[in-house]
Enzyme design. Structure first.
Site, PDB file in Angstrom:
ATOM      1  N   ASP A  46       0.868  -1.179   0.000  1.00 46.41           N
ATOM      2  CA  ASP A  46       0.000   0.000   0.000  1.00 46.41           C
ATOM      3  C   ASP A  46       0.896   1.217   0.000  1.00 46.41           C
ATOM      4  O   ASP A  46       2.056   1.150   0.410  1.00 46.41           O
ATOM      5  CB  ASP A  46      -0.891   0.031   1.255  1.00 46.41           C
ATOM      6  CG  ASP A  46      -2.144   0.875   1.058  1.00 46.41           C
ATOM      7  OD1 ASP A  46      -2.089   1.873   0.327  1.00 46.41           O
ATOM      8  OD2 ASP A  46      -3.172   0.512   1.655  1.00 46.41           O
TER       9      ASP A  46
ATOM     10  N   HIS B 231      -4.041   2.351  -4.439  1.00 49.04           N
ATOM     11  CA  HIS B 231      -3.208   2.229  -3.238  1.00 49.04           C
ATOM     12  C   HIS B 231      -1.860   1.595  -3.556  1.00 49.04           C
ATOM     13  O   HIS B 231      -1.373   0.739  -2.814  1.00 49.04           O
ATOM     14  CB  HIS B 231      -3.933   1.387  -2.177  1.00 49.04           C
ATOM     15  CG  HIS B 231      -4.983   2.149  -1.413  1.00 49.04           C
ATOM     16  ND1 HIS B 231      -4.673   3.043  -0.428  1.00 49.04           N
ATOM     17  CD2 HIS B 231      -6.335   2.147  -1.507  1.00 49.04           C
ATOM     18  CE1 HIS B 231      -5.797   3.558   0.066  1.00 49.04           C
ATOM     19  NE2 HIS B 231      -6.819   3.049  -0.572  1.00 49.04           N
TER      20      HIS B 231
ATOM     21  N   GLU C 233     -11.137   2.367  -2.904  1.00 54.53           N
ATOM     22  CA  GLU C 233     -10.759   3.778  -3.011  1.00 54.53           C
ATOM     23  C   GLU C 233      -9.908   4.095  -4.242  1.00 54.53           C
ATOM     24  O   GLU C 233      -8.858   4.715  -4.135  1.00 54.53           O
ATOM     25  CB  GLU C 233     -10.004   4.211  -1.741  1.00 54.53           C
ATOM     26  CG  GLU C 233     -10.833   4.058  -0.489  1.00 54.53           C
ATOM     27  CD  GLU C 233     -10.118   4.536   0.766  1.00 54.53           C
ATOM     28  OE1 GLU C 233     -10.668   5.390   1.455  1.00 54.53           O
ATOM     29  OE2 GLU C 233      -9.006   4.031   1.049  1.00 54.53           O
TER      30      GLU C 233
END
Ligand code: ACM
Ligand code: ZN
Length: 723
Positions: A150, A229, A286
């Site tokens: 990430d 990410h 996201e």
């Protein structure tokens, strides 16, 4: 959510006279399905614990434990069941090695009892990961979701793509990232980044950890984040991100065929490292779609595949990855965003934004793991005392975690079987050390384990609360760092009485412990006043309260200054209005003796957008004024809330003629973390006054180095005290 929490507080206040922790009760966490207590005890010796596997125990993770006639027998539905029986035995045993005569029959409610750890934002060494697994096993958790990649840290050795773990990649990303959060990296933070942002697991490390987990009946689910990410990865290998994106943009390009080849290569190596994991977790959460909408390759892909928008492009990406993962004999799991644009055919959904994604997926016949952030994000705060280390997001105390049920009512009963279970997540943006991870984990993991293991009919907060008393001692004996936040007192209720006095009601999350307090600012001792049902203040003072456990302070000290000061309940007039979005409670917000917690979304903050805070307090009569105390919030990294640039105080006896009493510039503070800056403006000598005008100057426009440079600056304040 907020309403639910408040209701909980009031209920706790009402029940503040519950019994003290019981030392004789059988206190096993998670609560077993059935306990039949007998008389007497069995002393555990070197060879009087017998274990066996018996297929007559239907659930492979189930077990029966019998302690009687000088021996303990544990029969499991499989080795895992025996293992869980041994975990229970460890909790039954007292310090002299005795267990009560008892028969326990037990089996878990859910088969996915998960705990996650983000080792990407900060790296945690192999030895700590093993300790973490020990803690999980002790709580009968059977799934470790290992968030390996990430943001700035890719933590897994990949032979074909060595740059992923080369320090240069993350160092550069970190340096790139610094201006983005509006900060110059100091030498100290550069050193800190070298110490804590570096690091990865070699393949040998991974094999060792996976084997260690297996011995504890824990499956390790690896997560390789995609398509978002992935800052470190797209910095190291920009050729797999959109050609129009800046290096380290963090999102792979589904328009580039070679990006799929690269991810498939990585999956190949991951599959080989995690032979026992039925799943590969792809994250999928996201993903900002702007990069794709500006990328010619992505747009070409959309046209060729007949995809109508970027959500469908994400869905195309996820479908392709699922097909590849399935071809390797593994199932794919991803966060609820993988529902966007159409869910991949065999995917399991991990529902984090709430229950909705999980409900939708279960009702469509997909497996689901519930991880709703409002219940089980353990990176959230555990109490609202300022002593809590900086955390992310909201407030999930032990009781909140305990109230989590992975099967919400909106799932049709026939689809409940698709809910495999639940999990809690620990994201580590704000967590740098193993001790801090343990602090965020314990004792909330105890609540999670009972939620995931025990049948709903066996859940009982009162009993759990009593058992926790014993659990804290077990943690201490094991050297595990647990939070005592549940002991920390807080003001649950306050009201002003007609005679001008102030009544305060205190509460703690756990009942049955004495709380001692003072009103003179001194730290309470055991001989300080014992809190009973309320405190009535008739004169100015600072409330300081602390809970005692075993004769020693437990949790943090509650300290609230300047209660019933000269400005309390003064009439406030505003030269410029506060924001309707952050009223803090309205015209009385600055004089109601209610302080905000450090989170910007605390409703007690009053916000001023672009304008100064410029208020005049009418004290009601001319009084000697010695000073003004107030405080401001700042959170540069993720909000527009800044410290004021200047503070001025004028005073007046008649409301017509004002004298400047104080004028101080405020130096900027570039700390990226939450800052609550108190100011105590003491006048050179007491001055008689009825009106006090306080102005805090707003910088107006955010400077260009700020992440929201050019936007409106905000001022947040909660209380003005005059003394
Ligand atoms: C998440 O917390 N973004 C899954
Ligand atoms: Zn692209």
């Amino acid at each position: 959510m907020r309403k639910l929490i408040l209701t909980g507080f009031i209920a706790m206040v009402a029940a503040a006279c519950s019994p003290a922790p019981d030392a004789t009760e059988i206190a096993v966490i998670p609560q077993p399905s059935r306990i039949i207590e007998g008389q007497g005890a069995v002393q555990i010796g070197p060879d009087n614990v017998k274990t066996a596997v018996d297929s007559s125990i239907a659930n492979p993770e189930g077990y029966r434990l019998m302690a009687r006639n000088g021996i303990v027998e544990i029969v499991g539905g499989s080795d895992a069941g025996v293992f869980y029986g041994l975990q229970t035995l460890e909790q039954l045993k007292d310090s002299a090695g005795y267990v009560p005569v008892v028969t326990i029959e037990d089996a878990p409610r859910f088969r996915w009892r998960g705990m996650h750890l983000d080792v990407s934002r900060h790296f945690f060494p192999k030895e700590f990961v093993k300790k973490y697994l020990d803690i999980l096993a002790y709580h009968k958790i059977n799934t470790f979701h290992w968030h390996l990649t990430d943001g700035i840290g890719w933590r897994l050795q990949i032979d074909k793509y060595p740059l992923l773990t080369e320090k240069a990649a993350w160092r550069k990303v970190k340096d790139e990232k610094a201006p983005w959060i509006g900060l110059e990296l100091s030498d100290e933070s550069r050193k800190d980044s070298a110490d804590t942002y570096g690091g990865y697991y070699t393949k040998e490390d991974v094999r060792e950890i996976v084997a260690y987990a297996k011995e504890r009946h824990i499956t390790v689910i690896p997560e390789i984040e995609m398509p978002g990410h992935s800052e470190a990865a797209t910095f190291a290998y920009p050729e797999y991100a959109c050609p129009t994106a800046r290096p380290g943009s963090g999102i792979y390009c589904p328009g580039r065929e070679e990006a799929f080849g690269y991810l498939e290569d990585i999956i190949d190596e991951v599959v080989e490292l995690f032979p026992d994991s039925p799943y590969i977790h792809i994250g999928g959460d996201e993903v900002g779609k702007e990069q794709w909408s500006k990328c010619p390759l992505c747009q070409k892909r959309k046209r060729e595949e007949g995809l109508k928008d970027e959500h469908e492009l994400q869905s195309y990406f996820v479908h392709r990855m699922e097909e590849y993962i399935n071809s390797k004999g593994k199932a794919m799991i991803g966060y609820d965003e993988i529902l966007e644009g159409g869910l991949a055919p065999n995917a399991t959904v991990m529902s984090w934004t709430g229950f909705e994604g999980g409900i939708k997926a279960a009702n469509a016949g997909h497996d689901v793991v519930m991880v709703p952030l409002d219940y089980v994000y353990f990176d959230h705060y555990q109490s609202q005392n300022p002593c809590e280390p900086q955390a992310w997001g909201g407030y999930n105390n032990v009781k909140r975690v305990y109230s989590f049920d992975p099967v919400p009512a909106d799932i049709a009963p026939e689809n409940a079987r698709y809910v495999l279970g639940g999990q809690a997540n620990i994201w580590t943006e704000n967590i740098r050390t193993p001790e801090h991870v343990e602090y965020m984990l314990l004792p909330r993991l105890a609540a999670l384990s009972e939620t995931l293991w025990s049948d709903t009919t066996q859940k009982d907060w009162r009993r759990f609360e009593r058992k926790l008393e014993r659990q804290y001692d077990r943690y201490a004996a094991k050297g595990w760092n647990y939070a005592e936040s549940a002991f920390t007192p807080y003001i649950a209720e306050q009201h002003f009485n007609p005679d001008g006095s102030l009544t305060l009601r205190l509460a703690t999350e756990l009942d049955g412990y004495p709380v001692h307090y003072t009103l003179d600012g001194s730290v309470p001792a055991r001989d300080s006043d014992l809190y009973a049902d309320s405190i009535v203040m008739t004169a100015p003072g600072t409330l300081t309260a602390v809970t005692f456990r075993n004769g020693k302070p437990a949790g943090c000290v509650l300290s609230v200054p300047n209660l019933l000061n000269k400005a309390t309940r003064a009439k406030v007039s505003y030269a410029a209005p506060y924001s309707p979005a952050y009223t803090g409670g309205g015209d009385t917000a600055l004089v109601d003796n209610r302080y905000a917690f450090k989170r910007g979304d605390d409703k007690a903050w009053q916000g001023f957008e672009r304008t100064d805070m410029d208020v005049t307090l009418d004290l009601g009569s001319v009084q000697p004024v010695e000073g003004v105390a107030l405080r401001f919030l700042q959170h540069i990294a993720s909000t527009s809330v800044m410290l004021p640039t200047r503070l001025t105080v004028w005073i007046s006896a008649d409301g017509g003629d004002y004298t400047l009493a104080a004028d101080m510039p405020v130096a900027p503070d570039n700390d990226s973390e939450v800052v609550i800056r108190p100011f105590d403006i003491r006048l050179p000598a007491p001055v008689p006054a009825r009106y006090v005008r306080v102005r805090a100057e707003n910088m107006g426009t955010l400077p260009k180095e700020h992440p929201r440079g050019g936007g409106s600056a905000w001022i947040f304040t909660d209380e003005i005290a005059v003394y």
